[in-house]
Design an enzyme around this catalytic site. Structure first.
Site, PDB file in Angstrom:
ATOM      1  N   CYS A  35       0.671  -1.227  -0.126  1.00 34.88           N
ATOM      2  CA  CYS A  35       0.090  -0.019  -0.069  1.00 34.88           C
ATOM      3  C   CYS A  35       0.801   1.491   0.097  1.00 34.88           C
ATOM      4  O   CYS A  35       0.338   2.224  -0.390  1.00 34.88           O
ATOM      5  CB  CYS A  35      -0.997  -0.015   1.292  1.00 34.88           C
ATOM      6  SG  CYS A  35      -2.382  -1.382   1.070  1.00 34.88           S
ATOM      7  N   SER A  72      -9.982  -3.463  -3.042  1.00 31.90           N
ATOM      8  CA  SER A  72     -10.647  -3.034  -4.124  1.00 31.90           C
ATOM      9  C   SER A  72      -9.684  -2.909  -5.432  1.00 31.90           C
ATOM     10  O   SER A  72      -8.492  -3.011  -5.310  1.00 31.90           O
ATOM     11  CB  SER A  72     -11.316  -1.628  -4.377  1.00 31.90           C
ATOM     12  OG  SER A  72     -10.910  -0.553  -3.605  1.00 31.90           O
ATOM     13  N   GLY A  94      -6.248   2.703   4.775  1.00 26.45           N
ATOM     14  CA  GLY A  94      -5.802   1.277   5.017  1.00 26.45           C
ATOM     15  C   GLY A  94      -7.250   0.833   5.739  1.00 26.45           C
ATOM     16  O   GLY A  94      -7.418  -0.404   5.408  1.00 26.45           O
TER      17      GLY A  94
END
Length: 565
Positions: free
Chosen positions: A240, A299, A401
């Site tokens: 991320c 997603s 997150g």
């Protein structure tokens, strides 16, 4: 008071400065009050601007001095290093005028929206009921996400086979469905940058949901029609935090061209297809009786940005005049790794794709490193205006997150949801798209409807970008907005605070240890705040979601003994 030119004598320096500050004052440094003779803050004047110097170290030979014009930073250093005065005067690493700016951005989400009930559809088709499965599905209803963007629906063939798809099948779908998203996001950024393809000097890309040779960046360049020699870099293994890692890498490449007097136009691309891993995650829940919540958060998305070093502006070969104005100036960045957290956050390779590793410690660990990283970032940018010294002076583009990470970051930094309005908006309406999310947040933040939701009605000129990744790694950067480069879209919602992303048992204690208290700071529970808008793509109001979450005993029971590894 004059700055000491050669403070080689500790005693004379102390006699000259003769000013102390409390190591227990956290909101500001109160000059002139002595509380603890083991640490000092001296008020000095450097370049005609009032500054503070925090003297750290236990001897003249081993100590160091940190210079800052921020009371926030001075108090942070005091609360972190309770040590004896020293006279070694060495300025921290600082960023000068970099000349770097983001001149184009683009975000492309796939067309489908997954609501929380979609997981239950797949569970009923392929898996029996079990306690871990029921717990995951219950948590899924309280993540604060309205819809997750996806390349398909629960009826997509890839998630309706007898078995979870293999890596080969996932890779094929990544190329056929994901690469077109990345191409569209890149074209948006290039068009806004008003540059010709021939002006692109580098392509820096990232993904954690595919691995192959050649990498997907090869196909993006091919589909864009880039035929001239371009330096390409594909980052992997950073999860991320990948979006800001891409930007940091692009910045260093651009500065290399600056040193050579050459123009740099770096195309930054991030692409993640997470939704196709749902069957693999459900398999693990069923077979290993594990509680895994990654499938409720992640997603699909592609996002892009064009970074320029400013050389050659106005002499474009594209004929597109006038040249694009900067969206953001990139002023500096920080990168750090939290020791001994390798096992807390990751993405393990598996024959059926990748398995999310997400321990309950992640929110606490990730947000604990935000204050010191912000302090170092601020210290590296001494030219910032004096009105930008504390966390709430800035807008924040925080990687969403999870709702717990966002709310814990708020409390750690004493900011409110409106400071992170674009993060909440993205999280609610699209979910967590891993590395592609941060550019989406930065893109969203510059829209006029986001400006209308700024805290106290004041849009900040400076924005702190922050994201977390495996390691655990934190990436942070400082951006300066061009308020003329805005667009119009719709709406903000703020999700209810949940504990779905991990443990919060020691939050207040940790916040107090960093010098923050919740009392009087506006840090009321997010679930009690009204929504500020309807949200793009949102179909339900937060009051409805809060109504489903009122049974606190049920939530506590579902989350008790939560093991996310």
């Amino acid at each position: 008071m004059q700055q000491q030119n050669n403070p080689s004598d500790n005693t004379s320096f102390l006699k000259t400065s003769n000013i102390y500050a409390s190591s227990t004052v956290f909101s500001a440094v109160e000059i002139g009050t002595e509380f603890n003779d083991s640490s000092i803050v001296a008020s000095v004047y450097a370049d005609l601007l009032p500054s503070y110097v925090v003297v750290l170290g236990d001897s003249a030979s081993s100590g160091k001095t940190t210079w800052t014009s921020s009371p926030y930073l001075a108090s942070y250093y005091l609360s972190t290093y309770l040590v004896r005065p020293s006279t070694v005067m060495s300025a921290p690493d600082t960023f000068g005028e970099l000349g770097l700016s983001i001149i184009g951005m683009g975000t492309q989400y796939p067309p489908h929206k997954l609501e929380s009930g979609c997981l239950e559809i797949l569970r009923k088709r392929y898996y029996p009921e079990s306690a871990p499965m029921s717990k995951v599905l219950s948590i899924n209803r309280f993540t604060g996400i309205e819809t997750r963007s996806s390349i398909g629906t629960p009826d997509h063939p890839i998630v309706n086979q007898d078995k979870a798809p293999s890596i080969a099948e996932l890779h094929a779908l990544f190329l056929s469905e994901g690469v077109p998203l990345a191409v569209r996001a890149a074209r948006k950024a290039i068009d806004e940058a008003r540059i010709d393809l021939s002006e692109i000097t580098h392509i820096v890309s990232n993904t954690c949901t595919d691995s192959a040779n050649p990498g997907y960046d090869h196909y993006v360049a091919k589909e864009l029609g880039i035929t001239h020699p371009v330096e390409k870099f594909l980052l992997h293994g950073i999860g991320c935090s990948g979006g800001l890692a891409v930007l940091r890498t692009a910045a260093n490449l651009a500065l290399g061209h600056t040193a050579r007097g050459k123009p740099a136009r770096v195309l930054c691309v991030t692409l993640e297809i997470c939704s196709t891993l749902v069957r693999s995650e459900l398999d693990s829940i069923h077979q290993n009786q594990e509680t895994r919540i990654g499938l409720a958060l992640f997603s699909d998305c592609a996002s892009a940005a064009v970074l320029s070093n400013g050389i050659g502006i106005g002499v474009s070969t594209s004929g597109r005049n006038p040249p694009a104005e900067p969206i953001y100036e990139l002023l500096g960045w920080q990168h750090r790794i939290i020791p001994d957290t390798d096992e807390d956050l990751g993405f393990d390779v598996d024959p059926l794709g990748w398995k999310v590793v997400l321990s309950p410690r992640v929110p606490k660990l990730a947000t604990s490193v935000v204050p010191p990283t912000f302090a170092d970032l601020l210290a590296s940018l001494p030219a910032l205006p004096l009105s930008y010294r504390n966390p709430d002076d800035f807008d924040w583009a925080m990687h969403p997150g999870g709702a717990t990470i966002l709310t814990m970051a708020e409390k750690a930094m004493r900011i409110v949801p409106a400071h992170m309005r674009a993060s909440y908006d993205t999280y609610i309406n699209h979910g967590n798209s891993s590395s592609a999310t941060i550019f989406s947040v930065m893109d969203r933040l510059r829209h006029k409807d986001m400006d209308a939701l700024a805290p106290d009605g004041r849009v900040r000129d400076y924005v702190v970008g922050c994201a977390f990744g495996p390691g655990i790694t934190v990436e942070m950067c400082m951006l300066k907005r061009n308020l003329g480069a805005r667009d119009i879209t719709a709406g903000l919602q703020t999700p209810p605070e949940t504990e779905s992303e991990g443990s919060r048992s020691e939050l207040d204690e940790d916040a107090n240890s960093m010098g923050y208290t919740a009392a009087g700071s506006g840090m009321e529970d997010i679930a009690s705040r009204p929504a500020a808008g309807t949200g793009a793509g949102g179909t339900r109001h937060l009051e409805q979601r809060r109504g489903r979450a009122r049974d606190d005993a049920f939530i506590a029971e579902e989350l008790e003994q939560l093991d996310l590894d």
